[in-house]
Enzyme design. Structure first.
Site, mmCIF file in Angstrom:
data_model
loop_
_atom_site.group_PDB
_atom_site.id
_atom_site.type_symbol
_atom_site.label_atom_id
_atom_site.label_comp_id
_atom_site.label_asym_id
_atom_site.label_seq_id
_atom_site.Cartn_x
_atom_site.Cartn_y
_atom_site.Cartn_z
ATOM 1 N N LYS A 77 -66.698 29.209 31.494
ATOM 2 C CA LYS A 77 -67.184 30.254 30.577
ATOM 3 C C LYS A 77 -68.573 29.888 30.046
ATOM 4 C CE LYS A 77 -66.078 29.407 26.541
ATOM 5 N NZ LYS A 77 -66.579 28.727 25.361
ATOM 6 N N LYS B 181 -75.898 24.833 22.253
ATOM 7 C CA LYS B 181 -74.605 24.479 22.864
ATOM 8 C C LYS B 181 -74.654 24.658 24.386
ATOM 9 C CE LYS B 181 -70.213 23.630 23.440
ATOM 10 N NZ LYS B 181 -69.589 22.311 23.276
HETATM 11 P P1 NAD Z 1 -57.991 27.168 22.537
HETATM 12 O O1 NAD Z 1 -57.772 28.199 23.588
HETATM 13 O O2 NAD Z 1 -57.132 25.954 22.520
HETATM 14 O O3 NAD Z 1 -57.873 27.845 21.077
HETATM 15 C C1 NAD Z 1 -58.344 29.134 20.755
HETATM 16 C C2 NAD Z 1 -57.373 29.738 19.749
HETATM 17 O O4 NAD Z 1 -57.910 30.979 19.262
HETATM 18 C C3 NAD Z 1 -56.002 30.049 20.352
HETATM 19 O O5 NAD Z 1 -54.986 29.465 19.553
HETATM 20 C C4 NAD Z 1 -55.952 31.580 20.330
HETATM 21 O O6 NAD Z 1 -54.636 32.093 20.175
HETATM 22 C C5 NAD Z 1 -56.825 31.885 19.132
HETATM 23 N N1 NAD Z 1 -57.368 33.261 19.121
HETATM 24 C C6 NAD Z 1 -57.962 33.934 20.135
HETATM 25 N N2 NAD Z 1 -58.331 35.158 19.740
HETATM 26 C C7 NAD Z 1 -57.967 35.263 18.446
HETATM 27 C C8 NAD Z 1 -58.080 36.306 17.474
HETATM 28 N N3 NAD Z 1 -58.653 37.486 17.771
HETATM 29 N N4 NAD Z 1 -57.584 36.077 16.237
HETATM 30 C C9 NAD Z 1 -57.007 34.880 15.926
HETATM 31 N N5 NAD Z 1 -56.873 33.863 16.796
HETATM 32 C C10 NAD Z 1 -57.347 34.061 18.048
HETATM 33 O O7 NAD Z 1 -59.531 26.761 22.630
HETATM 34 P P2 NAD Z 1 -60.221 25.419 22.076
HETATM 35 O O8 NAD Z 1 -60.167 24.361 23.114
HETATM 36 O O9 NAD Z 1 -59.727 25.143 20.691
HETATM 37 O O10 NAD Z 1 -61.754 25.924 22.015
HETATM 38 C C11 NAD Z 1 -62.231 26.805 21.000
HETATM 39 C C12 NAD Z 1 -63.737 26.955 21.163
HETATM 40 O O11 NAD Z 1 -64.347 25.667 20.990
HETATM 41 C C13 NAD Z 1 -64.163 27.462 22.549
HETATM 42 O O12 NAD Z 1 -65.263 28.317 22.428
HETATM 43 C C14 NAD Z 1 -64.536 26.191 23.281
HETATM 44 O O13 NAD Z 1 -65.477 26.430 24.314
HETATM 45 C C15 NAD Z 1 -65.116 25.372 22.135
HETATM 46 N N6 NAD Z 1 -65.060 23.915 22.346
HETATM 47 C C16 NAD Z 1 -63.927 23.317 22.815
HETATM 48 C C17 NAD Z 1 -63.903 21.941 23.015
HETATM 49 C C18 NAD Z 1 -62.679 21.251 23.562
HETATM 50 O O14 NAD Z 1 -62.798 20.063 23.946
HETATM 51 N N7 NAD Z 1 -61.530 21.885 23.634
HETATM 52 C C19 NAD Z 1 -65.027 21.168 22.723
HETATM 53 C C20 NAD Z 1 -66.157 21.791 22.190
HETATM 54 C C21 NAD Z 1 -66.160 23.183 22.007
#
Ligand code: NAD
Length: 297
Positions: free
Chosen positions: A240, A172
């Site tokens: 990050k 990744k």
């Molecule tokens: P986001 O911030 O929208 O969602 C993360 C969620 O996790 C939030 O709703 C938060 O409240 C919840 N959370 C955090 N700590 C928690 C805990 N201890 N218990 C329960 N829930 C908890 O982030 P996202 O955009 O959905 O991204 C998630 C992951 O996927 C990240 O690592 C990101 O780098 C990766 N990612 C994101 C994308 C994108 O386009 N958004 C693409 C590929 C990968």
């Protein structure tokens, strides 16, 4: 009988992924630290859990999709985390993008209670999360990979076992270097075109079918030209990932010049208050240096 699924972390990515699992017929129990997305998911057919441990106690395979290592550690190994509710033989699949070293730590922590683990970060962003077309890069054992494969087939269009725990997140990081460098290069290309009086939309259309064309270009050039920086993938999350890439490179004594520069660009954007913009907003950094704003001519 199909295995029961837990889904923890219902953000931009987690919600559509969990919805796809529900629509494929899985029994899905969900949890987030915020109540709103849980309510939304219950409306979509999920069962509400009241903690990560509660979700794990009611399911066989638990998927986590949170921001970074500290959140994954908290959700999986922390107090009231998955480890407090899971049983021997359960499988935890962390699909968050985190440092490979933290994935290894999660795998060892769970192994102490005979709970299995895969790191399985994804690429493709919100559009592919919605359409179920994510690319999934996996670290862990072959038997665990085969067990999770039916779920990967629902949320993704490809899943590749890359090696032992941490290998999914190494892959990744490689992905994020390529994506970030592409966006930065694309931003410079469109700023140059605009400064030279050539319509950036036309430049995009002319080059997208050639060697420069890419999924990144197809997704981000239209956003740059229309100045739509709604995430999608937030700059702060890419920051990050690039910090995790530089930390991993430092531990291995690997020089990464393009990545180091990208880290400075992203630092500047985050400090300047652009962290919640989509990473297409790297454009704004290049524009500020040039004093040129990309727009349709
Ligand atoms: P986001 O911030 O929208 O969602 C993360 C969620 O996790 C939030 O709703 C938060 O409240 C919840 N959370 C955090 N700590 C928690 C805990 N201890 N218990 C329960 N829930 C908890 O982030 P996202 O955009 O959905 O991204 C998630 C992951 O996927 C990240 O690592 C990101 O780098 C990766 N990612 C994101 C994308 C994108 O386009 N958004 C693409 C590929 C990968």
């Amino acid at each position: 009988m199909a295995e029961k699924i837990g889904f923890i972390g219902l953000g931009i990515m987690g919600k559509p992924m969990a919805k796809n699992l529900i629509n494929a017929g899985y029994d899905v129990t969900v949890y987030d630290i915020f109540p709103e997305p849980i309510e939304e998911m219950v409306g979509a057919g999920a069962t509400a859990g009241n903690s990560s441990a509660d979700v794990a106690s009611k399911t066989d395979i638990v998927i986590t999709m949170v921001q970074d290592g500290p959140q994954a550690r908290q959700a999986i190994l922390g107090e009231g985390g998955v480890i407090d509710g899971a049983s021997e033989g359960d499988l935890v699949v962390d699909m968050s993008s985190i440092a490979p070293g933290v994935s290894q730590e999660l795998g060892s922590g769970l192994a102490g209670k005979n709970i299995n683990f895969l790191d399985a970060p994804v690429s493709g962003g919100e559009p592919f999360a919605i359409s179920g077309d994510l690319a999934i890069m996996v670290g862990g054992g072959a038997a665990d990979f085969e067990r999770a494969k039916p779920l990967f087939d629902v949320v993704g269009k490809s899943a590749v076992l890359c090696g032992a725990h941490g290998a999914g997140n190494v892959t990744k990081l490689a992905n994020q270097i390529v994506v970030g460098a592409n966006i930065h290069g694309l931003a410079e290309a469109l700023v140059l075109a605009t400064a030279a009086g050539v319509n950036p939309q036309t430049v995009f259309e002319a080059i997208q079918g050639g060697l420069a064309g890419s999924n990144v270009m197809n997704a981000k050039a239209p956003m740059m030209v229309s100045r739509n920086f709604e995430p999608g993938f937030r700059i702060e999350l890419h920051y990050k990932d690039i910090n995790n890439a530089m930390e991993t490179a430092r531990a291995l004594n690997v020089p990464l010049q393009v990545t180091a520069n990208l880290q400075q660009v992203l630092t500047s954007l985050v400090v300047g208050g652009d962290g919640r913009n989509d990473h297409a907003g790297i454009l704004r950094y290049v524009e500020q240096l040039a004093g040129v704003e990309v727009k349709e001519l």
